[in-house]
Design an enzyme around this catalytic site. Sequence first.
Site, short mmCIF file in Angstrom:
data_model
loop_
_atom_site.label_atom_id
_atom_site.label_comp_id
_atom_site.label_asym_id
_atom_site.label_seq_id
_atom_site.Cartn_x
_atom_site.Cartn_y
_atom_site.Cartn_z
N LYS A 68 0.82 -1.22 0.00
CA LYS A 68 0.00 0.00 0.00
C LYS A 68 0.86 1.27 0.00
O LYS A 68 0.49 2.27 -0.62
CB LYS A 68 -0.97 0.01 1.17
CG LYS A 68 -0.36 -0.16 2.54
CD LYS A 68 -1.45 -0.24 3.61
CE LYS A 68 -0.87 -0.56 4.97
NZ LYS A 68 -0.29 -1.92 5.04
N ARG A 145 -6.90 2.52 11.49
CA ARG A 145 -6.86 1.06 11.59
C ARG A 145 -8.03 0.50 12.39
O ARG A 145 -8.24 -0.72 12.40
CB ARG A 145 -5.54 0.62 12.24
CG ARG A 145 -4.32 0.96 11.39
CD ARG A 145 -3.06 0.40 11.99
NE ARG A 145 -1.89 0.71 11.17
CZ ARG A 145 -0.66 0.28 11.43
NH1 ARG A 145 -0.44 -0.47 12.50
NH2 ARG A 145 0.34 0.61 10.64
N ARG A 179 11.42 -10.87 1.37
CA ARG A 179 11.97 -9.54 1.61
C ARG A 179 13.42 -9.62 2.11
O ARG A 179 13.75 -10.44 2.95
CB ARG A 179 11.12 -8.77 2.63
CG ARG A 179 9.76 -8.41 2.09
CD ARG A 179 9.04 -7.42 2.96
NE ARG A 179 8.70 -7.93 4.29
CZ ARG A 179 7.76 -7.40 5.06
NH1 ARG A 179 7.08 -6.35 4.64
NH2 ARG A 179 7.50 -7.92 6.24
N ARG A 223 14.77 -9.73 7.68
CA ARG A 223 14.22 -9.21 8.93
C ARG A 223 13.96 -10.36 9.89
O ARG A 223 13.48 -11.43 9.50
CB ARG A 223 12.92 -8.46 8.65
CG ARG A 223 13.12 -7.08 8.11
CD ARG A 223 11.84 -6.39 7.72
NE ARG A 223 10.71 -6.63 8.61
CZ ARG A 223 9.55 -5.97 8.55
NH1 ARG A 223 9.38 -5.04 7.62
NH2 ARG A 223 8.56 -6.23 9.38
N ARG A 234 0.68 -12.22 11.97
CA ARG A 234 0.50 -10.80 11.68
C ARG A 234 -0.71 -10.59 10.75
O ARG A 234 -1.52 -9.69 10.96
CB ARG A 234 1.77 -10.25 11.01
CG ARG A 234 1.95 -8.74 11.09
CD ARG A 234 3.16 -8.34 10.28
NE ARG A 234 4.38 -8.92 10.79
CZ ARG A 234 5.45 -9.23 10.06
NH1 ARG A 234 5.43 -9.02 8.76
NH2 ARG A 234 6.52 -9.73 10.62
#
Length: 288
Positions: A68, A145, A179, A223, A234
């Site tokens: 996003k 949120r 990632r 990460r 998550r």
Amino acid sequence: MAAITRFSKPSAFSHIRRCLYSSSAAAAATNESSADVISSFGNYKITRRDPSERNVQWVFLGCPGVGKGTYASRLSNLLGVPHIATGDLVREELAASGPLSKQLTEIVNQGKLVSDEIIISLLAKRLEAGEAKGESGFILDGFPRTINQAEILKDVTDIDLVVNLRLPESVLVEKCLGRRICGQCGKNFNVASINVKGQNGSPGISMAPLLPPPHCTSKLVTRADDTEEVVKERLRIYNEKSQPLEDYYRNQGKLMEFDLPGGIPESWPKLLEALNLDDYEERQSIAA
């Protein structure tokens, strides 16, 4: 179709072209209309203008890793509106000096969550500062949120459209696990090569990897929280909390759900088309 868009009500988009092509929009960025209303939050004051006399005021939602921020940033550059991420506002305030900075530092050091009121205060401060510089409109990245945040935000400023970017969970997990960050230059890359075949009428999804240059290859790190277990948890928490917010905006006719058909090359033109901006990029290129 490569992308599926669902519009709650046509009225959510009726003002878009007026905002972008109306000759009055540019003048309204600096001249206050007689119909303007001033909203206050704490010490900050924000002008509420008619949608036909300002640029777009949009929100981008989506699961962690959906991209996003990337699409919000691209639209921000295209439309000439600020791209505002509340996480950036918190970091900027922590690096500054003043009462709010000290309060935030104490909250972060104690491991507490930053309250909705403080987040909205930071946003109101940013909007007031932008208005003073002649900014018109904005794109909010990942905020609000919760319904409580959305209700407080409604008292501060108007939201025209909420774009909810979507990808299947399996693609999101693969994307997050791919990632990588260069430990030297800090740039982000993604080694995942995603190619999901379409099934039962659903379109396939292809995403090419974003590979690093040779001098970064040996310095890539992952990460610590990019494990399959953490990523799935998550996503579970996000979906659980986001559904009421999506329903909140859907019931107002402001929610647009957009299923990304792939990476940026495939998704960007489809997103512009869904937003009725498919010819706007060309107009801007000609004008430049």
